[in-house]
Design a protein around this motif. Sequence first.
Motif, PDB file in Angstrom:
ATOM      1  N   PHE A  72       0.829  -1.201   0.000  1.00  0.00           N
ATOM      2  CA  PHE A  72       0.000   0.000   0.000  1.00  0.00           C
ATOM      3  C   PHE A  72       0.866   1.256   0.000  1.00  0.00           C
ATOM      4  CE2 PHE A  72      -2.352   3.303   2.318  1.00  0.00           C
ATOM      5  CZ  PHE A  72      -3.425   3.460   1.448  1.00  0.00           C
ATOM      6  N   ALA A  73       1.923   1.275   0.814  1.00  0.00           N
ATOM      7  CA  ALA A  73       2.803   2.441   0.889  1.00  0.00           C
ATOM      8  C   ALA A  73       3.497   2.699  -0.448  1.00  0.00           C
ATOM      9  CB  ALA A  73       3.837   2.250   2.000  1.00  0.00           C
ATOM     10  N   ILE A  74       3.924   1.638  -1.123  1.00  0.00           N
ATOM     11  CA  ILE A  74       4.571   1.795  -2.424  1.00  0.00           C
ATOM     12  C   ILE A  74       3.597   2.397  -3.438  1.00  0.00           C
ATOM     13  CG2 ILE A  74       5.492   0.519  -4.418  1.00  0.00           C
ATOM     14  CD1 ILE A  74       6.764  -1.413  -2.364  1.00  0.00           C
ATOM     15  N   ASN A  75       2.389   1.843  -3.480  1.00  0.00           N
ATOM     16  CA  ASN A  75       1.405   2.348  -4.433  1.00  0.00           C
ATOM     17  C   ASN A  75       1.044   3.799  -4.132  1.00  0.00           C
ATOM     18  OD1 ASN A  75      -0.551   1.580  -6.669  1.00  0.00           O
ATOM     19  ND2 ASN A  75      -1.948   2.393  -5.126  1.00  0.00           N
ATOM     20  N   GLY A 131       2.986   5.953  -2.656  1.00  0.00           N
ATOM     21  CA  GLY A 131       4.138   6.769  -3.016  1.00  0.00           C
ATOM     22  C   GLY A 131       4.154   7.110  -4.490  1.00  0.00           C
ATOM     23  N   LEU A 132       3.746   6.158  -5.322  1.00  0.00           N
ATOM     24  CA  LEU A 132       3.690   6.412  -6.763  1.00  0.00           C
ATOM     25  C   LEU A 132       2.631   7.453  -7.106  1.00  0.00           C
ATOM     26  CD1 LEU A 132       4.042   2.754  -8.086  1.00  0.00           C
ATOM     27  CD2 LEU A 132       5.794   4.524  -7.973  1.00  0.00           C
ATOM     28  N   ARG A 133       1.633   7.583  -6.236  1.00  0.00           N
ATOM     29  CA  ARG A 133       0.601   8.604  -6.438  1.00  0.00           C
ATOM     30  C   ARG A 133       0.926   9.902  -5.704  1.00  0.00           C
ATOM     31  NH1 ARG A 133      -3.944   6.107  -8.646  1.00  0.00           N
ATOM     32  NH2 ARG A 133      -3.980   3.835  -8.429  1.00  0.00           N
ATOM     33  N   ARG A 134       2.109   9.969  -5.101  1.00  0.00           N
ATOM     34  CA  ARG A 134       2.559  11.130  -4.333  1.00  0.00           C
ATOM     35  C   ARG A 134       1.617  11.408  -3.164  1.00  0.00           C
ATOM     36  NH1 ARG A 134       5.547  15.747  -7.597  1.00  0.00           N
ATOM     37  NH2 ARG A 134       6.747  15.570  -5.678  1.00  0.00           N
ATOM     38  N   GLN A 135       1.206  10.346  -2.488  1.00  0.00           N
ATOM     39  CA  GLN A 135       0.348  10.457  -1.306  1.00  0.00           C
ATOM     40  C   GLN A 135       1.003   9.720  -0.136  1.00  0.00           C
ATOM     41  OE1 GLN A 135      -3.881   9.838  -2.030  1.00  0.00           O
ATOM     42  NE2 GLN A 135      -3.526   9.974  -4.211  1.00  0.00           N
ATOM     43  N   VAL A 136       2.300   9.969   0.030  1.00  0.00           N
ATOM     44  CA  VAL A 136       3.082   9.245   1.035  1.00  0.00           C
ATOM     45  C   VAL A 136       2.594   9.548   2.449  1.00  0.00           C
ATOM     46  CG1 VAL A 136       5.392   8.915   1.990  1.00  0.00           C
ATOM     47  CG2 VAL A 136       5.106   9.260  -0.472  1.00  0.00           C
ATOM     48  N   VAL A 137       2.420  10.824   2.767  1.00  0.00           N
ATOM     49  CA  VAL A 137       2.065  11.216   4.136  1.00  0.00           C
ATOM     50  C   VAL A 137       0.685  10.695   4.544  1.00  0.00           C
ATOM     51  CG1 VAL A 137       1.618  13.169   5.664  1.00  0.00           C
ATOM     52  CG2 VAL A 137       3.613  13.198   4.165  1.00  0.00           C
ATOM     53  N   PRO A 138      -0.360  10.877   3.719  1.00  0.00           N
ATOM     54  CA  PRO A 138      -1.652  10.318   4.139  1.00  0.00           C
ATOM     55  C   PRO A 138      -1.645   8.796   4.226  1.00  0.00           C
ATOM     56  CG  PRO A 138      -1.804  11.269   1.929  1.00  0.00           C
ATOM     57  CD  PRO A 138      -0.496  11.696   2.507  1.00  0.00           C
ATOM     58  N   ALA A 139      -0.876   8.123   3.360  1.00  0.00           N
ATOM     59  CA  ALA A 139      -0.809   6.658   3.427  1.00  0.00           C
ATOM     60  C   ALA A 139      -0.159   6.211   4.726  1.00  0.00           C
ATOM     61  CB  ALA A 139      -0.030   6.114   2.236  1.00  0.00           C
ATOM     62  N   ALA A 140       1.017   6.776   5.045  1.00  0.00           N
ATOM     63  CA  ALA A 140       1.701   6.414   6.291  1.00  0.00           C
ATOM     64  C   ALA A 140       0.867   6.832   7.497  1.00  0.00           C
ATOM     65  CB  ALA A 140       3.082   7.071   6.349  1.00  0.00           C
ATOM     66  N   GLY A 141       0.208   7.987   7.397  1.00  0.00           N
ATOM     67  CA  GLY A 141      -0.647   8.444   8.491  1.00  0.00           C
ATOM     68  C   GLY A 141      -1.809   7.502   8.734  1.00  0.00           C
ATOM     69  N   GLY A 142      -2.406   7.000   7.663  1.00  0.00           N
ATOM     70  CA  GLY A 142      -3.505   6.054   7.812  1.00  0.00           C
ATOM     71  C   GLY A 142      -3.051   4.750   8.441  1.00  0.00           C
ATOM     72  N   ALA A 146       7.691   5.677  10.518  1.00  0.00           N
ATOM     73  CA  ALA A 146       8.977   6.049   9.920  1.00  0.00           C
ATOM     74  C   ALA A 146       9.307   5.173   8.717  1.00  0.00           C
ATOM     75  CB  ALA A 146      10.075   5.941  10.973  1.00  0.00           C
ATOM     76  N   VAL A 147       9.092   3.854   8.848  1.00  0.00           N
ATOM     77  CA  VAL A 147       9.434   2.927   7.760  1.00  0.00           C
ATOM     78  C   VAL A 147       8.571   3.183   6.531  1.00  0.00           C
ATOM     79  CG1 VAL A 147       9.367   0.509   7.034  1.00  0.00           C
ATOM     80  CG2 VAL A 147      10.370   1.124   9.237  1.00  0.00           C
ATOM     81  N   TYR A 148       7.269   3.349   6.721  1.00  0.00           N
ATOM     82  CA  TYR A 148       6.385   3.476   5.560  1.00  0.00           C
ATOM     83  C   TYR A 148       6.465   4.860   4.915  1.00  0.00           C
ATOM     84  CZ  TYR A 148       4.884  -1.055   7.060  1.00  0.00           C
ATOM     85  OH  TYR A 148       4.884  -2.387   7.425  1.00  0.00           O
ATOM     86  N   LEU A 149       6.854   5.870   5.693  1.00  0.00           N
ATOM     87  CA  LEU A 149       7.181   7.158   5.067  1.00  0.00           C
ATOM     88  C   LEU A 149       8.388   6.988   4.142  1.00  0.00           C
ATOM     89  CD1 LEU A 149       6.789   9.782   7.954  1.00  0.00           C
ATOM     90  CD2 LEU A 149       5.544   9.768   5.773  1.00  0.00           C
ATOM     91  N   GLY A 177       7.368   4.815   0.977  1.00  0.00           N
ATOM     92  CA  GLY A 177       6.586   5.597   0.015  1.00  0.00           C
ATOM     93  C   GLY A 177       7.428   6.660  -0.675  1.00  0.00           C
ATOM     94  N   ALA A 178       8.284   7.349   0.100  1.00  0.00           N
ATOM     95  CA  ALA A 178       9.142   8.379  -0.487  1.00  0.00           C
ATOM     96  C   ALA A 178      10.135   7.773  -1.469  1.00  0.00           C
ATOM     97  CB  ALA A 178       9.882   9.127   0.620  1.00  0.00           C
ATOM     98  N   ALA A 179      10.655   6.583  -1.152  1.00  0.00           N
ATOM     99  CA  ALA A 179      11.595   5.919  -2.064  1.00  0.00           C
ATOM    100  C   ALA A 179      10.899   5.535  -3.364  1.00  0.00           C
ATOM    101  CB  ALA A 179      12.181   4.678  -1.391  1.00  0.00           C
ATOM    102  N   ALA A 180       9.666   5.038  -3.263  1.00  0.00           N
ATOM    103  CA  ALA A 180       8.916   4.676  -4.469  1.00  0.00           C
ATOM    104  C   ALA A 180       8.696   5.904  -5.341  1.00  0.00           C
ATOM    105  CB  ALA A 180       7.580   4.043  -4.089  1.00  0.00           C
TER     106      ALA A 180
END
Length: 203
Positions: free
Chosen positions: A26-29, A31-42, A159-162, A165-168
């Motif tokens: 989920f975090a990778i996907n 990140g590709l949509r540039r929604q890293v913060v809301p994904a990790a926050g969720g 921290a990990v999923y931020l 997502g940012a790496a993706a």
Amino acid sequence: MPVASLLTFWGVAALLIAVPGPDWAFAINAGLRRQVVPAAGGIVLGYLAMTLVVAAGLGLLISATPAALATLTVVGGVYLVWLGSKIVRSPATPPGAAEVPAGGRLRTLAQGMAVSGLNPKGLLVFVAMLPQFTDPAASWPLPLQLAALGLTFTATCGAVYLAVGAAADGLLRARPAVARLVSRISGVAMILIGALLLLERLL
């Protein structure tokens, strides 16, 4: 609670989080949509809710109630299959400089909460692992120790999923074809994990 116990738990938790699963996909996907913060926050909010459930003593009740655990497993499995199918049909493509609509961020936040909060494996990890690092003789009450351990796990997840997502986003932003392929792979991973949850419960 003893700092050594907290640090030992953190090491074990970090190893578990490093193993790819639905949160990673989920975090990778996202990140590709540039929604890293809301994904990790969720994802963090979902595990925060799980921490509260375990600290309140409800985790043991759920895990010891076959009907409740079966329901959670089926709902979580179906949701992962549905979300993975949606990603496979509409793979993420980095939007470049385009701004992500607020509705998209809120939807991603809610999806992240569902991915982690409906994960029965996550609940079982909390129920089975956290008590092993508590000390009944410690000055902290047991619920407070469980909460501290759960918050440690949750903060590490954030921290990990931020970072994932940012790496993706950073690595694949200029490679839309590769980004779509990676997005589809993450969707397939969600479908497989959801299907395994369902098969494990239904067979």
